[in-house]
Design a protein around this motif. Sequence first.
Motif: not given
Length: 420
Positions: A42-50, A79-89
Motif C-alpha cells: 500500500e505504501k511503497t513508492t519503490d517499483p522494484a520493492g513493490r 502490471d508492475t513488471a511492465r512499468k519497470l520495463e525489465d524483461p527479467d521482471y
Amino acid sequence: MRLFGAKEMGQDQTKQQIEKGLQLYQSNQTEKALQVWMRVLEKTTDPAGRFRVLGCLITAHSEMGRYKDMLKFAVVQIDTARKLEDPDYLMESYLNLARSNEKLCEFQKTISYCKTCLNMQGTTVSLQLNGQVSLSMGNAFLGLSIFQKALECFEKALRYAHNNDDKMLECRVCCSLGSFYTQIKDYEKALFFPCKAAELVNDYGKGWSLKYRAMSQYHMAVAYRKLGHLADAMECCEESMKIALQHGDRPLQALCLLCFADIHRSRADIQTAFPRYDSSMSIMTEIGNRLGQIQVLLGVAKCWVIQKELDKALEGIEKAQELAEGLGNKLGLLKLHCLCEGIYRTKGQQRELRDHVVKFHECVEEMELYCGMCGESIGEKNNQLQALPCSHFFHLKCLQTNGTRGCPNCRRSSMKPGFV
C-alpha cells in the motif's frame, strides 16, 4: 537533496519491511507476515520493492492454498513488471501467473503462459528461470495426461537444474517425476525419484524451507503404498503431515489426508478411510484442487465397491467424471471407466459394460499408453519402464530384448536411454 534522501529512505524502508515479513513468515507467524507485506504494498513508492513484495505474497498464498488470491497478486505483479520495463521482471511475473493457473488446475492456461515465458528474450537471470518454467509446464502436461510432453519438460527442467547447480529445483523436479511414474505405474522409479529428493534435502537443505522435506516424504509415502509397503508409507506420510500442520500448508495437508485414507483402504479398514477422505475433500474443495477431488472421489468409490455398495460407488464416479472431463484429465477418465467396467460386470449390465470398455480403450489410444515394441498396455500394472531421448517410453524388458536402434513411435534415431 532532501527529496533524494527521502526516496532512498523509502527504498531502504521497503527492503527492511520485506525482510521483517520474511522473518515472521519463516517463524510460522504467517498472518503477521501478510499484514507487514500488505502495508508495504500500500505504501511503497519503490517499483522494484513493490514487485518483490508481490512475489512474497504470491509464494505465501500458494503455500496456504489460497490460489485465487495468488492469481490476483500475480496479475498485479505483471502490471508492475511492465512499468519497470525489465524483461527479467516480466518473465518472473509470467512464471508466477503460470504457477497460479497450475495450482487452480487451469492447465491449458499454464502451458500458454509458460510458452510466453520461454519466448521472452531476457538476461542470464531469465535463463535461470527456464528450469522452473519447464517444471510448471511439465506439471500441466501431466495434469492433462500428455505423458510424453510432460516427461520432455521434466527432463529439460532437470538439465537446467544440473547446469545451474540448482539443488532446490532438482528436488522439486524429482518429486514431479515421482508423481509421473506413479501415474504410469513404474513404482520403482516412483520411489527412486522422491528418495533422491530426500537425499538432496539431507545433503544441501540446511537453509531450505521444511516444505522440501515434507514434499519428498509425501511422494515417498505414495510410492510405498503402491508397492504394498504400508508401514513405510504411513511413517513417511506422518512426517509430511507433521510439517504441513506446523507450517499451515493446507494443500499438503489435503494430500496427506488422501494418502492416509488410501493406506487404510489398502488395509481394508474402510471405516477409518472414510473420514480421512471426507477431511481431504473438504480442503481440496476449499482450495480449488479439482485434480485432488477426482482422486478422493475415486478412492471413496473403491471403498463402496469393497463394501458392495455399487450404486453409491456409481454416484461418486459420476461426480469424478464430470470433474475429469472439465479438466481434460484423461488418466482420471480411464481409471473411472475401468472401475465402471468392473461394477457393470458384477451387476450384469452388458450394454453399460460394453460402453465403458470402448471408452477405456479410447483413453488408452489417446494417451498412447501402450508399448510401441510389444503392443501391450502401459499403466495397467506395475512394470519397469525406460524412456528414450525422444521421451517416448517402453517396457524396459522390451528395450533390453530389441535394443535401442530407434524409437518405434517416432522413428527418431536413439543410441542411449533417456535422462530420466
